[in-house]
Write an enzyme that holds these catalytic residues in place. Structure first.
Site, short mmCIF file in Angstrom:
data_model
loop_
_atom_site.label_atom_id
_atom_site.label_comp_id
_atom_site.label_asym_id
_atom_site.label_seq_id
_atom_site.Cartn_x
_atom_site.Cartn_y
_atom_site.Cartn_z
N TYR A 27 0.84 -1.20 0.00
CA TYR A 27 0.00 0.00 0.00
C TYR A 27 0.87 1.26 0.00
CZ TYR A 27 -3.30 3.55 1.63
OH TYR A 27 -4.05 4.69 1.77
N GLU A 28 1.97 1.20 0.74
CA GLU A 28 2.87 2.35 0.83
C GLU A 28 3.91 2.37 -0.29
OE1 GLU A 28 4.40 2.29 4.84
OE2 GLU A 28 2.49 2.97 5.67
N GLU A 85 3.91 1.52 15.75
CA GLU A 85 4.77 1.39 14.57
C GLU A 85 3.95 1.14 13.31
OE1 GLU A 85 8.12 1.27 12.18
OE2 GLU A 85 7.93 1.99 14.22
N TYR A 88 -2.64 -1.81 10.58
CA TYR A 88 -3.10 -2.27 9.28
C TYR A 88 -4.42 -3.01 9.42
CZ TYR A 88 -3.37 -4.33 4.69
OH TYR A 88 -3.81 -4.67 3.43
N GLY A 95 -13.75 0.10 7.54
CA GLY A 95 -15.07 0.68 7.74
C GLY A 95 -15.96 -0.14 8.66
N GLY A 99 -10.00 -0.72 12.82
CA GLY A 99 -8.95 0.26 13.09
C GLY A 99 -9.23 1.02 14.38
N TYR A 133 -7.56 9.83 11.53
CA TYR A 133 -6.88 10.24 12.76
C TYR A 133 -7.38 11.60 13.25
CZ TYR A 133 -3.72 6.42 11.53
OH TYR A 133 -3.19 5.20 11.20
#
Length: 160
Positions: A27-28, A85, A88, A95, A99, A133
């Site tokens: 993803y990154e 750190e 995921y 949704g 998370g 966030y």
């Protein structure tokens, strides 16, 4: 009704944790940087003297996300802090509260351990995460610039 549970990871979760680490790196756009293996995860996260910890979030018994964290120290506050750190959640389960449940669990751990802070970093281009966030009340620390030494630079600096 779906059952969302967060639990401490164990060595039985090593393969799942590596998958989540790799998926996050994809993803990154940094999959090539992942050097972790099942063996190295076992030797570090689940060693008797570990300084790093992992949580697994399950939805109806299926692992859907993870959080890897450690404790740091604030000299100004003379207290420990909890540093996240990696967080995921698999895209198909986003949704659904995983998370948020992981973050709340980490916040509870921080309070149980008398931590003054709960901190993490987020890539500047990761707008969905940054908006999430912000929505839960976290404040970005834009005045701080992170620095890092790795690889040959670290070796050369340490020897020099």
């Amino acid at each position: 009704m779906s059952n969302l549970v967060v639990r401490e990871a164990s060595s039985k979760d090593t393969k799942t944790i590596l998958k989540f680490i790799t998926d996050l790196a994809k993803y990154e756009k940094a999959e090539h940087e992942v050097l972790a293996t099942e063996e190295t995860i076992n030797k570090t996260l689940f060693a008797p003297d570990t300084h790093s910890y992992a949580l697994i979030c399950e939805l109806d018994g299926v692992p859907v996300g993870s959080a890897i964290y450690f404790f740091n120290y604030s000299t100004w506050l003379a207290k420990s802090g909890l540093y996240l750190e990696d967080l995921y959640v698999s895209p198909e389960f986003r949704g659904k509260g995983a998370g948020l449940k992981l973050l709340k669990t980490l916040a509870q751990i921080a309070l149980e351990k008398d931590c003054a802070r709960f901190e993490w970093s987020c890539l500047d281009w990761n707008t969905p995460s940054r908006e999430f966030y912000d929505a839960i009340g976290a404040k970005s620390q834009d005045e701080w610039i992170g620095y890092r030494m790795t690889g040959q630079t670290l070796l050369d600096f340490a020897k020099g």
